[in-house]
Design a protein around this motif. Structure first.
Motif, PDB file in Angstrom:
ATOM      1  N   ARG A 103      -4.766  17.690  -5.569  1.00  0.00           N
ATOM      2  CA  ARG A 103      -5.911  16.846  -5.237  1.00  0.00           C
ATOM      3  C   ARG A 103      -5.622  15.922  -4.068  1.00  0.00           C
ATOM      4  N   ASP A 104      -4.423  15.362  -4.012  1.00  0.00           N
ATOM      5  CA  ASP A 104      -4.100  14.428  -2.935  1.00  0.00           C
ATOM      6  C   ASP A 104      -4.173  15.100  -1.566  1.00  0.00           C
ATOM      7  N   HIS A 105      -3.672  16.320  -1.477  1.00  0.00           N
ATOM      8  CA  HIS A 105      -3.734  17.036  -0.205  1.00  0.00           C
ATOM      9  C   HIS A 105      -5.182  17.333   0.186  1.00  0.00           C
ATOM     10  N   VAL A 106      -5.983  17.737  -0.793  1.00  0.00           N
ATOM     11  CA  VAL A 106      -7.370  18.072  -0.495  1.00  0.00           C
ATOM     12  C   VAL A 106      -8.153  16.808  -0.135  1.00  0.00           C
ATOM     13  N   VAL A 107      -7.806  15.685  -0.750  1.00  0.00           N
ATOM     14  CA  VAL A 107      -8.438  14.413  -0.381  1.00  0.00           C
ATOM     15  C   VAL A 107      -8.183  14.111   1.097  1.00  0.00           C
ATOM     16  N   GLU A 108      -6.945  14.293   1.546  1.00  0.00           N
ATOM     17  CA  GLU A 108      -6.625  14.042   2.947  1.00  0.00           C
ATOM     18  C   GLU A 108      -7.375  15.006   3.860  1.00  0.00           C
ATOM     19  N   LEU A 109      -7.469  16.278   3.461  1.00  0.00           N
ATOM     20  CA  LEU A 109      -8.185  17.269   4.259  1.00  0.00           C
ATOM     21  C   LEU A 109      -9.664  16.907   4.373  1.00  0.00           C
ATOM     22  N   VAL A 110     -10.289  16.611   3.239  1.00  0.00           N
ATOM     23  CA  VAL A 110     -11.716  16.273   3.243  1.00  0.00           C
ATOM     24  C   VAL A 110     -11.963  14.971   4.009  1.00  0.00           C
ATOM     25  N   VAL A 155      -2.495  25.869  16.622  1.00  0.00           N
ATOM     26  CA  VAL A 155      -2.691  25.954  15.175  1.00  0.00           C
ATOM     27  C   VAL A 155      -3.538  24.817  14.624  1.00  0.00           C
ATOM     28  N   HIS A 156      -3.580  23.694  15.343  1.00  0.00           N
ATOM     29  CA  HIS A 156      -4.354  22.549  14.863  1.00  0.00           C
ATOM     30  C   HIS A 156      -5.725  22.443  15.521  1.00  0.00           C
ATOM     31  N   ARG A 157      -6.168  23.488  16.171  1.00  0.00           N
ATOM     32  CA  ARG A 157      -7.505  23.446  16.770  1.00  0.00           C
ATOM     33  C   ARG A 157      -8.525  23.107  15.687  1.00  0.00           C
ATOM     34  N   PRO A 180       5.428  26.148   8.165  1.00  0.00           N
ATOM     35  CA  PRO A 180       4.483  27.062   7.510  1.00  0.00           C
ATOM     36  C   PRO A 180       3.533  26.371   6.530  1.00  0.00           C
ATOM     37  N   ASP A 181       3.768  25.090   6.201  1.00  0.00           N
ATOM     38  CA  ASP A 181       2.872  24.404   5.252  1.00  0.00           C
ATOM     39  C   ASP A 181       1.438  24.386   5.778  1.00  0.00           C
ATOM     40  N   HIS A 182       1.289  24.048   7.060  1.00  0.00           N
ATOM     41  CA  HIS A 182      -0.048  23.988   7.640  1.00  0.00           C
ATOM     42  C   HIS A 182      -0.715  25.354   7.600  1.00  0.00           C
ATOM     43  N   THR A 183       0.065  26.409   7.851  1.00  0.00           N
ATOM     44  CA  THR A 183      -0.488  27.761   7.871  1.00  0.00           C
ATOM     45  C   THR A 183      -1.109  28.119   6.534  1.00  0.00           C
ATOM     46  N   ALA A 184      -0.430  27.760   5.452  1.00  0.00           N
ATOM     47  CA  ALA A 184      -0.942  28.085   4.120  1.00  0.00           C
ATOM     48  C   ALA A 184      -2.258  27.370   3.844  1.00  0.00           C
ATOM     49  N   HIS A 185      -2.350  26.095   4.211  1.00  0.00           N
ATOM     50  CA  HIS A 185      -3.588  25.345   3.997  1.00  0.00           C
ATOM     51  C   HIS A 185      -4.693  25.848   4.917  1.00  0.00           C
ATOM     52  N   ARG A 186      -4.349  26.166   6.144  1.00  0.00           N
ATOM     53  CA  ARG A 186      -5.347  26.670   7.089  1.00  0.00           C
ATOM     54  C   ARG A 186      -5.936  27.978   6.595  1.00  0.00           C
ATOM     55  N   GLU A 211       0.836  -1.199   0.000  1.00  0.00           N
ATOM     56  CA  GLU A 211       0.000   0.000   0.000  1.00  0.00           C
ATOM     57  C   GLU A 211       0.870   1.249   0.000  1.00  0.00           C
ATOM     58  N   PRO A 212       0.658   2.167  -0.957  1.00  0.00           N
ATOM     59  CA  PRO A 212       1.495   3.366  -1.008  1.00  0.00           C
ATOM     60  C   PRO A 212       1.210   4.291   0.166  1.00  0.00           C
ATOM     61  N   GLU A 213       2.224   4.984   0.622  1.00  0.00           N
ATOM     62  CA  GLU A 213       2.065   5.980   1.678  1.00  0.00           C
ATOM     63  C   GLU A 213       1.494   7.246   1.053  1.00  0.00           C
ATOM     64  N   PRO A 214       0.334   7.724   1.528  1.00  0.00           N
ATOM     65  CA  PRO A 214      -0.229   8.941   0.954  1.00  0.00           C
ATOM     66  C   PRO A 214       0.594  10.155   1.354  1.00  0.00           C
ATOM     67  N   LYS A 215       0.344  11.264   0.676  1.00  0.00           N
ATOM     68  CA  LYS A 215       1.013  12.493   1.070  1.00  0.00           C
ATOM     69  C   LYS A 215       0.584  12.864   2.487  1.00  0.00           C
ATOM     70  N   ARG A 216       1.503  13.518   3.175  1.00  0.00           N
ATOM     71  CA  ARG A 216       1.186  13.929   4.532  1.00  0.00           C
ATOM     72  C   ARG A 216      -0.007  14.862   4.504  1.00  0.00           C
ATOM     73  N   GLY A 217      -1.041  14.503   5.220  1.00  0.00           N
ATOM     74  CA  GLY A 217      -2.277  15.264   5.179  1.00  0.00           C
ATOM     75  C   GLY A 217      -2.218  16.542   5.989  1.00  0.00           C
ATOM     76  N   TYR A 218      -3.270  17.312   5.867  1.00  0.00           N
ATOM     77  CA  TYR A 218      -3.405  18.605   6.522  1.00  0.00           C
ATOM     78  C   TYR A 218      -3.188  18.491   8.024  1.00  0.00           C
ATOM     79  N   SER A 219      -3.772  17.471   8.645  1.00  0.00           N
ATOM     80  CA  SER A 219      -3.671  17.333  10.100  1.00  0.00           C
ATOM     81  C   SER A 219      -2.268  16.946  10.548  1.00  0.00           C
ATOM     82  N   GLY A 220      -1.438  16.457   9.629  1.00  0.00           N
ATOM     83  CA  GLY A 220      -0.083  16.070   9.978  1.00  0.00           C
ATOM     84  C   GLY A 220       0.968  17.072   9.569  1.00  0.00           C
TER      85      GLY A 220
END
Length: 357
Positions: A182-189, A303-305, A52-58, A39-48
């Protein structure tokens, strides 16, 4: 790790990371277990992600989950609650409030807000992903399937005017910012679907049980519906449903209380301990809907509230208010055998709550 102050300090410390791909990250829930086999490892999701990466998505996603946005969808939430109460009233009495109401409302609300069509299936998959004792192979299959189904939903709205549904607006914001992945948004959703269904369903059933087991508090709320916002905050504090899902890993030494945690160790933060800290909440073991419980950390901290906290508040206020109005005689069908806890789950919850009216 216990205590309100330590909980908040740890979550604000730059020394800790939310990266659940780190080898030392505590694997408290099946969603975060290491994958095996091919099983492939997905991209690190929003919660992980960390800043500053999280800040941009938030920044991109957060505007769609504001208090104002939650109020905007309140009429839709109210309609779903009323329709679900109609079904409950037309069914058997006594009834199981978990399967007959809480699960349905939670699933319908998150699907309605996001604009997702595959409601029931995604809810069933999310239940597998929070089952601490589920077979790893089953968890892996559910994880793959939920990503595949959300990918289908995203493809249906990409570059299309799909109306006001949040999923469409989310894709639009990412595309306009020229950072759509799309992969990042899939993890977020995916995290929104899982958290939105499981935590809301648990908060509904456990919240009703708490009120029924505290008739003085229930009577106070019935007599003064304006206490509903306060009651919701207190129930969130008192129940602390997502008690042990707040985990981090240290990336540099972290002074915390009387100890210094070395780099590379997992840290599990107890939300229940923080929410029942007597230095912050007087008589924390008592349910008191008049209490100012706004300092609770039921949605996490920093930041992860929880990004869906405002929607959760709206949903719970509508559920409790309309349920108690619709069924003024609501009570436990059998005080000795009416509730069964979901002990397998990473989130506190019930598998059954038999009520009558």
């Amino acid at each position: 790790m216990a205590g309100h102050a330590l909980f908040r300090k740890a979550l604000l410390a730059p020394a800790v990371s939310a990266d659940h791909t780190h080898p030392a990250y505590p694997t408290m829930t099946p969603v975060r277990r290491r994958r095996s086999g091919n099983e492939p490892e997905p991209k690190r999701g929003y919660s992980g992600m960390d800043p500053p990466d999280h800040t941009a998505h938030r920044r991109l996603a957060g505007a769609l989950f504001s208090a104002a946005e939650a109020d905007r969808v309140r009429p839709a939430v109210r309609r779903i609650v009323d329709e679900s109460l109609d079904v409950l009233a037309g069914g058997p009495n006594p009834a199981d409030l978990v399967t007959g109401f809480a699960d349905q409302v939670a699933s319908l609300v998150i699907a309605e807000v996001l604009g997702i069509r595959q409601r029931g299936r995604l809810a069933r998959l999310s239940r597998v992903l929070v089952d601490r004792l589920a077979d790893p192979a089953e968890v892996a299959r559910a994880s793959v399937e939920i990503r595949e189904r959300i990918t289908e939903e995203l493809r249906a709205v990409e570059s299309l005017d799909a109306g006001d549904a949040l999923l469409s607006r989310l894709v639009g914001r990412y595309e306009r910012a020229r950072v759509y992945d799309r992969d990042h948004v899939v993890e977020l959703v995916g995290s929104l679907v899982i958290a939105g269904h499981e935590t809301t369903a648990s908060a509904i059933s456990l919240g009703v049980l708490a009120l029924l087991c505290h008739p003085d508090q229930l009577a106070t709320l019935r007599a003064d519906p304006l206490l509903m916002p306060s009651a919701v905050e207190e129930l969130l504090r008192y129940l602390s449903i997502a008690d042990l899902v707040t985990a981090r890993v240290t990336i540099v030494p972290l002074p915390l209380g009387d100890v210094v945690l070395p780099a590379g160790v997992g840290v599990v933060l107890s939300g229940a301990a923080a929410n029942h800290d007597p230095r912050v909440f007087e008589r924390p073991g008592q349910l008191n809907i008049r209490r100012d419980a706004r300092r609770h950390v039921a949605f996490g901290y920093g930041v992860h509230r929880c990004i869906g906290q405002h929607l959760a508040r709206v949903a719970l206020a509508e559920v409790f208010g309309r349920l108690l109005t619709r069924f003024p005689g609501l009570r436990l069908a059998d005080a000795d055998a009416s509730a069964r806890s979901r002990s397998r789950a990473a989130l506190h919850g019930l598998t059954e709550l038999v009520v009558t009216w």
